[in-house]
Design a protein around this motif. Structure first.
Motif, short mmCIF file in Angstrom:
data_model
loop_
_atom_site.label_atom_id
_atom_site.label_comp_id
_atom_site.label_asym_id
_atom_site.label_seq_id
_atom_site.Cartn_x
_atom_site.Cartn_y
_atom_site.Cartn_z
N GLU A 28 1.11 -1.13 0.46
CA GLU A 28 -0.64 0.14 0.04
C GLU A 28 0.83 1.07 -0.12
OE1 GLU A 28 -3.42 0.05 -0.26
OE2 GLU A 28 -3.46 -2.06 -0.30
N GLU A 29 2.36 0.86 0.86
CA GLU A 29 2.68 2.84 0.42
C GLU A 29 3.67 2.61 -0.85
OE1 GLU A 29 3.03 0.30 3.02
OE2 GLU A 29 2.63 0.51 4.99
N ILE A 30 4.07 1.89 -1.21
CA ILE A 30 4.02 1.47 -2.30
C ILE A 30 3.43 1.92 -3.34
CG2 ILE A 30 5.78 0.12 -4.49
CD1 ILE A 30 6.54 -1.94 -2.61
N ASP A 31 1.88 2.01 -3.38
CA ASP A 31 1.40 2.34 -4.42
C ASP A 31 1.04 3.72 -3.99
OD1 ASP A 31 1.58 0.02 -5.73
OD2 ASP A 31 -0.91 -0.24 -4.47
N VAL A 32 1.07 4.32 -2.72
CA VAL A 32 0.94 5.83 -2.18
C VAL A 32 2.24 6.87 -2.93
CG1 VAL A 32 0.41 7.24 -0.56
CG2 VAL A 32 -1.12 5.27 -0.48
N ALA A 33 3.70 6.33 -2.90
CA ALA A 33 4.89 7.26 -3.30
C ALA A 33 5.02 7.00 -5.05
CB ALA A 33 5.74 6.23 -2.61
N ILE A 34 4.10 5.88 -5.13
CA ILE A 34 4.31 6.02 -7.12
C ILE A 34 3.01 7.36 -7.29
CG2 ILE A 34 3.51 4.81 -8.77
CD1 ILE A 34 4.46 1.94 -7.55
N ASP A 35 1.68 7.07 -6.98
CA ASP A 35 0.80 8.47 -7.17
C ASP A 35 0.95 9.79 -6.54
OD1 ASP A 35 -1.06 6.45 -8.02
OD2 ASP A 35 -1.82 5.78 -5.78
N LYS A 36 2.12 9.52 -5.18
CA LYS A 36 2.33 10.78 -5.12
C LYS A 36 3.58 11.87 -5.93
CE LYS A 36 2.30 11.36 0.03
NZ LYS A 36 2.69 11.22 1.00
N VAL A 37 4.28 11.28 -6.93
CA VAL A 37 4.88 11.20 -7.52
C VAL A 37 4.39 10.88 -8.27
CG1 VAL A 37 7.48 9.91 -8.78
CG2 VAL A 37 7.22 9.50 -6.11
#
Length: 73
Positions: A28-37
């Motif tokens: 989940e954290e990886i997906d959130v980071a990808i979205d932020k970038v």
């Protein structure tokens, strides 16, 4: 010479296995980071490349999801 070239085969396998474990734990954290970038990149380009950025983000998420798959299955 790549970073992993400095390690022996056994060391490399352990590093890759650990990275896969951590990626699976923090999906989940990886997906959130990808979205932020992706959002930052879209903002920096004033929306000129929204579709390409979204496509790249989707591919990154798919690649991250495949990390915890068993290749033998």
């Amino acid at each position: 010479m790549g970073l992993l070239d400095r390690f022996t085969g056994k060391d490399t396998k352990q590093i890759v296995d650990r990275a896969k474990e951590e990626a699976a734990k923090h999906d989940e954290e990886i997906d959130v980071a990808i979205d932020k970038v992706a959002d930052l990149a879209d903002k920096a380009t004033d929306g000129k490349f929204t579709e390409k950025i979204d496509d790249a983000a989707a591919k990154l998420k798919e690649a991250a999801d495949r990390l915890d798959e068993d290749p033998k299955a």
